[in-house]
Enzyme design. Structure first.
Site, PDB file in Angstrom:
ATOM      1  CB  SER A  47      -0.940   0.009   1.206  1.00  0.00           C
ATOM      2  OG  SER A  47      -0.217  -0.067   2.417  1.00  0.00           O
ATOM      3  CG  ASP A 147     -22.187  -2.782   3.056  1.00  0.00           C
ATOM      4  OD1 ASP A 147     -22.279  -2.006   2.083  1.00  0.00           O
ATOM      5  OD2 ASP A 147     -21.251  -3.586   3.200  1.00  0.00           O
ATOM      6  NE  ARG A 226      -7.067   1.108   2.660  1.00  0.00           N
ATOM      7  CZ  ARG A 226      -6.890  -0.174   2.950  1.00  0.00           C
ATOM      8  NH1 ARG A 226      -6.992  -0.581   4.210  1.00  0.00           N
ATOM      9  NH2 ARG A 226      -6.622  -1.046   2.009  1.00  0.00           N
ATOM     10  CD  GLU A 254      -1.916   4.988   8.253  1.00  0.00           C
ATOM     11  OE1 GLU A 254      -1.209   4.264   7.525  1.00  0.00           O
ATOM     12  OE2 GLU A 254      -2.912   4.565   8.843  1.00  0.00           O
ATOM     13  CG  HIS A 274      -2.324   0.868   8.644  1.00  0.00           C
ATOM     14  ND1 HIS A 274      -2.482   1.784   7.631  1.00  0.00           N
ATOM     15  CD2 HIS A 274      -3.059  -0.211   8.274  1.00  0.00           C
ATOM     16  CE1 HIS A 274      -3.277   1.285   6.691  1.00  0.00           C
ATOM     17  NE2 HIS A 274      -3.640   0.074   7.067  1.00  0.00           N
ATOM     18  N   GLY A 277      -4.243  -5.865  10.435  1.00  0.00           N
ATOM     19  CA  GLY A 277      -4.247  -6.991   9.504  1.00  0.00           C
ATOM     20  C   GLY A 277      -2.925  -7.709   9.386  1.00  0.00           C
ATOM     21  CE1 TYR A 278       0.421  -4.437   7.902  1.00  0.00           C
ATOM     22  CE2 TYR A 278       2.561  -4.398   8.960  1.00  0.00           C
ATOM     23  CZ  TYR A 278       1.701  -3.926   8.000  1.00  0.00           C
ATOM     24  OH  TYR A 278       2.111  -2.942   7.142  1.00  0.00           O
TER      25      TYR A 278
END
Length: 416
Positions: A47, A147, A226, A254, A274, A277-278
């Site tokens: 990203s 949604d 995000r 960021e 951030h 998701g790691y």
């Protein structure tokens, strides 16, 4: 081997996945420019590299892959209009983010939001949102979902896909509420939307000053989607009023973060760099999915699945010495996903000179020690768990002893 591939040097297991397909030229993502692509046939990024039509103009690049779930850093339409194949890794880190949300609630016991007196509102029922809803319901939470784009897809009878059939059905049939109704009813609000600047359903500054001002005292806002979905300037003001509480893993602008947000008095429950998701599993999945896309582009069968990296499920014994461990799932999740460590590292960067903070933030992400997802852990058979805790941990994917052995007594108030 004729294919020449420029690749971000932080893409995991790049040699195993791509080394036999192409001549690799690995380099830091921020350093990838047009000159680096002058003789490249393919490009794989993360990203941190914005891939525009201008970046690839005049180069031989015909394939662009990003080892990320999101692709707001990729000008897909512009690239595809030039005959370039574009691929991303949708859902690669979805389970990791869902588990981060669960861990954030487990860490928030001292803020009395781990068992809110009303629904958890999930905004966005994509790959991450579905897995978050599933995990929360497995723990007994009441959940509301909003949604609008999904509602439009349903109305238009467009296909909805998910590799997990039960989650595909959730996307097709879950009751959807308006965002206003969700805000009025939910005590925790978790954001799982892409960053969209225009069109009928923009998400940029979805939570601006006006929407933040609608939140009631005690509501908790989690953003793992995000930076820019929340207006960080408005967030500073909202938190400063004293009633707002938030968990932030992503940040507008960021790697330049607003220092006011990380002031100890600001009111953030948790702040991380951030990394929601790691996970090792997520990184392997991202590389595998781009590998498969490149193989399709080349017309050959894929041959990297990541199993040699991950090993069997449940092979890591999880230990927990918390006094309530027999009667509460939260200490176990905190032990498996200790995100307070990530928070401490992020807050430490704010002690550095202002000019060094952006590079320190990026270094935290690049050097982050990948955690394992809950399915990699098992609780030793000798550990006593009461029936509810046994059920909750098993539902989250941990390996649990064959039968619960602790009496079904739970503490009246979870401790932090």
């Amino acid at each position: 081997m004729g294919l020449r591939l420029v690749i971000d040097d932080a893409v995991a297991w790049q040699t195993e996945a791509f080394g036999h397909l192409a001549q690799l030229h690995a380099m830091p993502g921020p350093s990838i420019d047009r000159s680096a692509l002058a003789s490249a046939d393919a490009l794989v990024v993360r990203s941190v590299t914005r891939v525009t039509a201008e970046l690839v103009q005049g180069t031989p690049v015909r394939f662009v892959g990003t080892a990320t779930a999101g692709e707001d850093h990729i000008e897909r339409e512009a690239l595809e209009s030039r005959g370039i194949t574009v691929a991303n890794a949708p859902g690669c880190n979805a389970q990791a983010v869902a588990e981060y949300v669960v861990s954030a609630l487990a860490h928030a016991c001292e803020h009395r939001v781990s068992a809110p007196p009303g629904p958890v509102g999930v905004v966005g029922l994509g790959h991450v949102g579905r897995r978050t809803v599933r995990a929360l319901r497995a723990l007994g939470y009441d959940v509301m979902v909003s949604d609008p784009p999904l509602a439009e897809r349903r109305a238009a009878k467009l296909p909805i896909h998910d590799p997990d059939p039960s989650l595909a059905n959730m996307a097709r049939y879950e009751r959807l509420s308006s965002l206003d109704a969700l805000l009025d009813s939910s005590f925790v609000i978790s954001l799982h939307v892409p960053l969209v600047f225009g069109g009928p359903n923009p998400t940029w500054h979805l939570f601006d000053a006006a929407r933040l001002s609608r939140l009631r005292h005690g509501q908790l806002l989690l953003n793992t989607s995000r930076g820019g979905v929340v207006d960080d300037g408005a967030m500073v003001h909202w938190l400063g009023q004293g009633s707002g509480r938030a968990v932030l893993d992503v940040w507008e602008g960021e790697p330049r973060l607003r220092p006011e947000l990380l002031d100890p008095s600001a009111g953030l429950v948790l702040a991380t760099p951030h990394v929601a998701g790691y996970s090792l599993e997520g990184k392997v999945a991202a590389t595998r999915m781009v590998h498969e896309a490149l193989c399709r582009f080349l017309g050959r069968p894929p041959d990297f699945d990541g199993r040699a990296v991950l090993g069997p499920r449940g092979t890591h014994a999880l230990r927990c010495d918390h006094p309530d461990a027999a009667h509460d799932w939260r200490p176990w999740v905190r032990a498996a996903i200790p995100i307070r460590d990530d928070e401490a590292a992020l807050r430490a960067t704010m002690q550095q000179p202002v000019g060094e903070r952006p590079s320190a933030f990026e270094a935290l992400r690049r050097g982050h020690r990948l955690r394992r997802e809950l399915s990699a852990f098992s609780i030793p058979d000798a550990v006593a768990l009461d029936p509810d805790t046994h059920m909750h941990l098993g539902a989250l994917g941990l390996g649990v002893p064959p039968e619960p052995t602790a009496p079904p007594v739970r503490p009246t108030e979870p401790t932090g």
